[in-house]
Design an enzyme around this catalytic site. Sequence first.
Site, PDB file in Angstrom:
ATOM      1  N   CYS A  12       0.840  -1.331   0.033  1.00 37.26           N
ATOM      2  CA  CYS A  12      -0.109  -0.145   0.143  1.00 37.26           C
ATOM      3  C   CYS A  12       0.990   1.322  -0.003  1.00 37.26           C
ATOM      4  O   CYS A  12       2.006   1.200   0.065  1.00 37.26           O
ATOM      5  CB  CYS A  12      -0.838   0.044   1.294  1.00 37.26           C
ATOM      6  SG  CYS A  12      -0.215  -0.228   2.801  1.00 37.26           S
ATOM      7  N   CYS A  15       3.364   1.835   2.801  1.00 40.33           N
ATOM      8  CA  CYS A  15       4.403   0.926   2.662  1.00 40.33           C
ATOM      9  C   CYS A  15       5.673   1.682   1.985  1.00 40.33           C
ATOM     10  O   CYS A  15       6.687   1.604   2.295  1.00 40.33           O
ATOM     11  CB  CYS A  15       4.217  -0.488   2.281  1.00 40.33           C
ATOM     12  SG  CYS A  15       2.641  -1.249   2.965  1.00 40.33           S
TER      13      CYS A  15
END
Lengths: 77, 350
Positions: A12, A15
């Site tokens: 995502c 991250c």
Amino acid sequence: MMKNIRVLGTGCANCKNTVALVEQIAREKGAPIALEKVEDLQSIMSYGVMSTPGVVIDGVVVHAGGVPARSKVESWF
Amino acid sequence: MNTLFADKSASAKLSQWLMSVGLACVAWVIAYSQLETMADTLVDVMGLSRQTHFGEAMHFFLFDTPKVLMLLAGIVFVMGIVQTFFAPERTRALLSGKRVGVGNVLAATLGIVTPFCSCSAVPLFIGFLSAGVPLGVTFSFLISAPMVNEVALVLLFGMFGWKVAGLYLGMGLLVAIVAGFVIGKLRMERHLEDWVRKIQAGQTAALADQAVSWIDRFEAGWTHVKQIVGKVWPYILLGIGLGAAIHGYVPEDFMASFMGKDVWWAVPAAVLLGVPMYSNAAGIIPVVQALLGKGAALGTVLAFMMAVIALSAPEMIILRKVLKPPLIATFAGVVATGILLVGYMFNWLL
């Protein structure tokens, strides 16, 4: 000493931001690191992290859940 | 760094935070109370009249946009602070060993305050199960966390008032509690993927329990505002813009014929339509408001909204990694049924 850093996350946006932040601060501090992204769910779970992104340094989970604060990342190097 | 110096700079930083937050509160209240006047003035300055379609649409846009954004920024800041008290690890500790029933209620409630991002739904799911949180209780959390969130509640409050926001909160919790309870009763544990079942209990990282200071909490609140508001503002503008257009141009009761109270198939149709759609609350609510204003029934519209937020195709794909198809289907079926009932109940009550 070379630090082995793993960023745990399923890919995502948070991250990716975490990876970028760690890279940037390690470069600023001149700390040698081997950075690795761990995206496989089973590997992530093997660290027992419940909320991603998580950060593992030399096998120890040092952060989980959200992008770490800048000051926190700086304290790692 | 010696401790004395750290203490001193920390207390200076804290008072700086307290001052800024105090000032921001005052400025917020003053600005919020002047929104209507400001929108009126702006419409006048542009030489428009609210009697015209365009003027009315413009006024709607100029009044609702700042209102919703201000409400959102305020609540998201507070929620960012509240969430620092509810790390997922803490929520899990509160839930593990809780019995079905009480556990479902607690899980759904904690779903509101625990920070949650759909990208960590799976790690959270496994983390809960491995700590001995029952499957049904875990589902209550997993349903409530995305559906009953502060963004949805703020938007509902801002556009429809506290009654609708309260009903959504209550009904969302109810769906999460009951759906989790039903899934728990169905004993679906064998439909978890095998590797999930192999994960042993207690395999969780013992993150050093770091003390969280109020400075950290304020910073977390501010980060939360930047993240959430930074992400949703385009949707809000788009949504309110669209809403304004509908508000100004689409004739009154246009929607009543096919989204009204008396159309029995409207609720299931709304849910079916909502499942493949994926949007956040911010994108959907302004449109919803405009639909309501034109005679669509509240229950139908809320059912649509819940289906869009709580049951989305991308989330199913992520969950498929840990759930076998029968459990996915049950999850979708139970939640969809709950939403249907909520939709009918609202239409019948109001």
